[in-house]
Design a protein around this motif. Structure first.
Motif, PDB file in Angstrom:
ATOM      1  N   PHE A 344       0.833  -1.204   0.000  1.00  0.00           N
ATOM      2  CA  PHE A 344       0.000   0.000   0.000  1.00  0.00           C
ATOM      3  C   PHE A 344       0.864   1.250   0.000  1.00  0.00           C
ATOM      4  O   PHE A 344       0.609   2.203  -0.748  1.00  0.00           O
ATOM      5  CB  PHE A 344      -0.923  -0.008   1.217  1.00  0.00           C
ATOM      6  CG  PHE A 344      -1.759   1.233   1.354  1.00  0.00           C
ATOM      7  CD1 PHE A 344      -2.832   1.455   0.501  1.00  0.00           C
ATOM      8  CD2 PHE A 344      -1.476   2.182   2.321  1.00  0.00           C
ATOM      9  CE1 PHE A 344      -3.611   2.601   0.616  1.00  0.00           C
ATOM     10  CE2 PHE A 344      -2.243   3.332   2.450  1.00  0.00           C
ATOM     11  CZ  PHE A 344      -3.313   3.534   1.586  1.00  0.00           C
ATOM     12  N   LEU A 345       1.915   1.237   0.835  1.00  0.00           N
ATOM     13  CA  LEU A 345       2.790   2.398   0.909  1.00  0.00           C
ATOM     14  C   LEU A 345       3.509   2.618  -0.422  1.00  0.00           C
ATOM     15  O   LEU A 345       3.713   3.762  -0.849  1.00  0.00           O
ATOM     16  CB  LEU A 345       3.805   2.185   2.033  1.00  0.00           C
ATOM     17  CG  LEU A 345       4.502   3.426   2.590  1.00  0.00           C
ATOM     18  CD1 LEU A 345       3.480   4.414   3.129  1.00  0.00           C
ATOM     19  CD2 LEU A 345       5.475   3.033   3.698  1.00  0.00           C
ATOM     20  N   ALA A 346       3.892   1.505  -1.082  1.00  0.00           N
ATOM     21  CA  ALA A 346       4.570   1.635  -2.372  1.00  0.00           C
ATOM     22  C   ALA A 346       3.628   2.055  -3.487  1.00  0.00           C
ATOM     23  O   ALA A 346       4.040   2.706  -4.449  1.00  0.00           O
ATOM     24  CB  ALA A 346       5.245   0.309  -2.732  1.00  0.00           C
ATOM     25  N   ALA A 347       2.335   1.695  -3.365  1.00  0.00           N
ATOM     26  CA  ALA A 347       1.384   1.917  -4.455  1.00  0.00           C
ATOM     27  C   ALA A 347       0.581   3.194  -4.320  1.00  0.00           C
ATOM     28  O   ALA A 347      -0.038   3.639  -5.298  1.00  0.00           O
ATOM     29  CB  ALA A 347       0.423   0.727  -4.557  1.00  0.00           C
ATOM     30  N   ILE A 348       0.555   3.793  -3.122  1.00  0.00           N
ATOM     31  CA  ILE A 348      -0.343   4.936  -2.923  1.00  0.00           C
ATOM     32  C   ILE A 348       0.043   6.108  -3.835  1.00  0.00           C
ATOM     33  O   ILE A 348      -0.815   6.799  -4.387  1.00  0.00           O
ATOM     34  CB  ILE A 348      -0.352   5.351  -1.434  1.00  0.00           C
ATOM     35  CG1 ILE A 348      -1.406   6.434  -1.202  1.00  0.00           C
ATOM     36  CG2 ILE A 348       1.012   5.801  -0.964  1.00  0.00           C
ATOM     37  CD1 ILE A 348      -1.583   6.755   0.277  1.00  0.00           C
ATOM     38  N   ILE A 528       5.406  10.736  -2.117  1.00  0.00           N
ATOM     39  CA  ILE A 528       4.968   9.607  -1.290  1.00  0.00           C
ATOM     40  C   ILE A 528       5.805   8.369  -1.598  1.00  0.00           C
ATOM     41  O   ILE A 528       6.177   7.607  -0.705  1.00  0.00           O
ATOM     42  CB  ILE A 528       3.476   9.338  -1.506  1.00  0.00           C
ATOM     43  CG1 ILE A 528       2.641  10.522  -1.004  1.00  0.00           C
ATOM     44  CG2 ILE A 528       3.041   8.063  -0.797  1.00  0.00           C
ATOM     45  CD1 ILE A 528       1.159  10.405  -1.287  1.00  0.00           C
ATOM     46  N   ALA A 529       6.145   8.184  -2.877  1.00  0.00           N
ATOM     47  CA  ALA A 529       7.007   7.059  -3.244  1.00  0.00           C
ATOM     48  C   ALA A 529       8.373   7.191  -2.585  1.00  0.00           C
ATOM     49  O   ALA A 529       8.978   6.199  -2.167  1.00  0.00           O
ATOM     50  CB  ALA A 529       7.159   6.986  -4.762  1.00  0.00           C
ATOM     51  N   VAL A 558      -2.912  -1.310  -7.631  1.00  0.00           N
ATOM     52  CA  VAL A 558      -3.792  -0.245  -8.133  1.00  0.00           C
ATOM     53  C   VAL A 558      -4.871  -0.818  -9.039  1.00  0.00           C
ATOM     54  O   VAL A 558      -6.053  -0.464  -8.929  1.00  0.00           O
ATOM     55  CB  VAL A 558      -2.953   0.821  -8.867  1.00  0.00           C
ATOM     56  CG1 VAL A 558      -3.866   1.836  -9.544  1.00  0.00           C
ATOM     57  CG2 VAL A 558      -2.015   1.518  -7.892  1.00  0.00           C
ATOM     58  N   VAL A 559      -4.484  -1.718  -9.946  1.00  0.00           N
ATOM     59  CA  VAL A 559      -5.445  -2.258 -10.913  1.00  0.00           C
ATOM     60  C   VAL A 559      -6.474  -3.150 -10.227  1.00  0.00           C
ATOM     61  O   VAL A 559      -7.676  -3.063 -10.495  1.00  0.00           O
ATOM     62  CB  VAL A 559      -4.701  -3.032 -12.021  1.00  0.00           C
ATOM     63  CG1 VAL A 559      -5.692  -3.744 -12.932  1.00  0.00           C
ATOM     64  CG2 VAL A 559      -3.832  -2.075 -12.826  1.00  0.00           C
ATOM     65  N   ASN A 565      -8.949   5.134  -6.827  1.00  0.00           N
ATOM     66  CA  ASN A 565      -9.706   5.038  -5.583  1.00  0.00           C
ATOM     67  C   ASN A 565      -8.757   4.594  -4.477  1.00  0.00           C
ATOM     68  O   ASN A 565      -8.210   3.492  -4.514  1.00  0.00           O
ATOM     69  CB  ASN A 565     -10.858   4.041  -5.748  1.00  0.00           C
ATOM     70  CG  ASN A 565     -11.830   4.087  -4.584  1.00  0.00           C
ATOM     71  OD1 ASN A 565     -11.437   4.106  -3.422  1.00  0.00           O
ATOM     72  ND2 ASN A 565     -13.117   4.101  -4.910  1.00  0.00           N
ATOM     73  N   ILE A 566      -8.564   5.469  -3.487  1.00  0.00           N
ATOM     74  CA  ILE A 566      -7.628   5.147  -2.420  1.00  0.00           C
ATOM     75  C   ILE A 566      -8.085   3.937  -1.614  1.00  0.00           C
ATOM     76  O   ILE A 566      -7.285   3.111  -1.177  1.00  0.00           O
ATOM     77  CB  ILE A 566      -7.424   6.384  -1.504  1.00  0.00           C
ATOM     78  CG1 ILE A 566      -6.281   6.132  -0.512  1.00  0.00           C
ATOM     79  CG2 ILE A 566      -8.702   6.714  -0.772  1.00  0.00           C
ATOM     80  CD1 ILE A 566      -4.948   5.953  -1.150  1.00  0.00           C
TER      81      ILE A 566
END
Length: 623
Positions: A344-348, A528-529, A558-559, A565-566
């Motif tokens: 989640f942290l990597a993808a946000i 954020i990344a 994400v997909v 959408n968070i």
């Protein structure tokens, strides 16, 4: 010096009578000597403690010297020693025997550290006499030590107790405990050996076994009868044919014509005839083997003779295994939650740029890598690990935010609404950034060390634990979720981002600059990344390829969750992290297979829900 003038004449006598064994002790024979020394009183116990710590020496005239203090002293009189002496170096086996003898007195020692050390010794090895001493020293002013004493007393009662009722009670009190020491205490009680007998078996029978079953193969049963001497070794068909062929005389073997040996029973009769003549070594025929198997019963017999104890142990172990399964499931859930928070942290950040701008940023992994290297550089400048981490987090955001803005201004803005060209361009940027990192930092992994308060793990029991770094990343992911929701729901920037996402043309007509919002959004996602890179670098190797390890999982998150959408990103990270850990638990030795199955699942999932778990709604979903 006269014997009466000595502080401890009994100890002096023991030393004088056993100088050779004190100087060259043997684990097999030293126990009586140690017991004699311990019986001489406080001076003898002090001598044993020094001997165990390798702080005992002997003078040339045979006096024992304790060297632990600033001044060497005589072990018998306590007087300072100025003569030359040679130190004693007992091996670990002898020291173990000494420690066992010291335990009884150390259980009530005023020093808590000595009491804890005595319990450690008892946990490794104890006997019935030491169990009795432990029972007499259960009261302790330290609640933690008192609880440990009580637990150890129950464990030793299970293993060494003589009263069946006390052993059963101790087992029932600890029933369901998943600690390794309890399981180690139960396993010897439930160990079995297989016996073969024509009569009723003696001892504590666990169950009857059938030859040919999963518990006892037919070959093993025959082997047991052969070992007991009740059955001759069994011949294989090939061996029997070879020996019969070697004894053919005038077309007959054992009184039977060769033509009749097509029948197995005829071959057995021929072989028995040859046995009677002494022409072949004795061997069991199939009929004899079957008769011996039918005449004997096979039983699994407990090593523990007390049936009440083994019954209680079986019940307790069943409860323990059930609870152990639940704990392992809980531990797997913690691992899955930890992995999900990392994804989640990597993808946000990718969710922000992909969801708002529809830009496929293949350089997103390199922003993670830039954040990790920023943390490394800060640590080389600031020695304090906590302070360097506090500085690295906002600095990584600033560096990667600026890099994202530069990438947008130079590349992304010129390729708007052209996703294929954007993908190829950012892929090229990704390769360039990796090579730049190699040129600056080299190809070797760089250390990004966590502060001392993040080292170790939070341990619930022998089964469930989670590293402190994973907990910190989970908390960081929650903080970013809250921060992102605050920005999107409570700030003007969030309002403008949502407006541009839903309808860029209408937003522009209302005075909002879509190009500026896109630039800020891309910078925010990149920043954020960068923070994710600092967090990931605390437990992963910081190399130029660091981001590539997470870019695929970020896109999948994400997909699968739902583009833009968070909450979908959160759901996608939870699903992918959980399934990854479940698949890995089924085949822990092959992580590549787990990744393959994960990708296959996602392909199938997208076939049924192409818009993700939580699809975007409204006009933005039509863009």
């Amino acid at each position: 010096m006269p014997l009466a003038a000595l502080a401890n004449p009994a100890l002096d006598a023991v030393i004088a009578d056993n100088l050779d064994q004190i100087e060259r002790p043997s684990r097999q024979t030293v126990a009586p000597l140690i017991a004699d020394i311990a019986a001489t009183g406080p001076e003898g116990l002090a001598m044993l403690q020094a001997w165990s710590a390798r702080e005992l020496a002997l003078t040339e005239d045979g006096r024992a010297v304790i060297t632990s203090g600033e001044v060497p002293v005589d072990a018998v009189t306590g007087d300072p020693v100025t003569d030359e002496f040679s130190s004693l170096r007992p091996n670990s086996g002898v020291r173990g025997v000494i420690d066992g003898a010291l335990v009884v007195s150390q259980l009530s020692d005023p020093d808590p550290a000595i009491r804890r050390g005595a319990l450690d010794t008892l946990a490794r090895r104890a006997d019935a006499a030491q169990l009795a001493a432990l029972r007499g020293a259960l009261d302790d002013p330290d609640p933690a030590i008192a609880a440990r004493k009580a637990r150890l007393e129950r464990l030793l009662t299970i293993q060494l107790g003589e009263d069946s009722a006390n052993r059963v009670q101790a087992i029932r009190q600890m029933s369901g405990d998943v600690a390794l020491d309890f399981r180690a205490a139960l396993n010897p009680l439930l160990a079995t050996r297989i016996v073969a007998t024509k009569d009723e078996p003696g001892g504590n029978v666990a169950r009857e076994l059938r030859p040919g079953s999963d518990d006892l193969s037919r070959q093993d049963a025959i082997g047991m009868l052969v070992d007991q001497g009740v059955l001759q070794p069994r011949l294989t068909s090939a061996e029997q044919r070879t020996r019969l062929a070697a004894n053919i005389v005038d077309g007959r073997v054992g009184g039977l014509p060769v033509a009749a040996l097509d029948d197995p029973d005829a071959r057995d009769r021929a072989y028995e005839a040859l046995e009677a003549e002494g022409a072949v070594p004795p061997a069991a025929t199939e009929a004899e083997t079957e008769a011996a198997l039918d005449a004997h019963g096979f039983f699994a017999v407990y090593a523990e003779p007390d049936a009440a104890v083994t019954e209680a142990a079986e019940t307790a172990l069943t409860r323990t295994q059930t609870r152990l399964g639940v704990m392992r499931g809980f531990d797997l859930g913690l691992d899955a939650l930890s992995l999900a928070s990392i994804y989640f942290l990597a993808a946000i950040g990718l969710a922000v740029t992909f969801g708002v701008m529809r830009v496929i940023n293949m350089a997103h992994g390199e922003f993670i890598m830039m954040g990790a290297y920023t943390g490394y550089v800060v640590q080389t400048l600031i020695a304090d690990r906590t302070l360097s981490l506090l500085v690295a987090l906002p600095l990584a955001f600033a560096v990667t935010f600026a890099a994202g803005v530069v990438l947008y201004r130079l590349v992304i803005r010129h390729l708007a609404h052209r996703p294929l060209e954007t993908l190829l361009a950012t892929f090229g940027v990704s390769i360039a950034l990796q090579q730049l990192a190699k040129n600056i930092f080299g190809t070797q992994a760089r250390p990004l060390t966590s502060p001392a308060w993040l080292e170790g793990a939070i341990t619930f029991n022998d089964v469930v634990s989670i590293s402190s770094i994973r907990v910190a990343i989970f908390v960081l992911a929650l903080l970013f979720l809250g921060l992102f929701l605050f920005i999107m729901k409570r700030t003007r920037l969030g309002l403008e981002v949502r407006a541009v996402t839903q309808n860029p043309g209408m937003a522009a007509s209302m005075g909002i600059n879509p190009d500026r919002i896109a630039m800020m959004t891309f910078g925010l996602g990149s920043g954020i990344a960068g923070i994710a890179g600092v967090a990931i670098g605390l437990f992963a190797q910081v190399t130029s390829e660091l981001g590539q390890q997470y870019i695929v999982q970020s896109f999948m998150t994400v997909v699968v969750g739902g583009v833009g959408n968070i909450w979908g990103t959160l759901a996608g990270a939870t699903l992918i992290g959980g399934l990854s850990k479940v698949i890995e638990s089924l085949n822990p030795a092959n992580t590549l297979a787990a990744q393959t199955f994960m990708i296959l699942f996602i392909i199938i999932f997208i076939q049924f829900r192409p818009r993700g778990i939580i699809p975007q709604k409204g006009r933005a979903a039509e863009v």
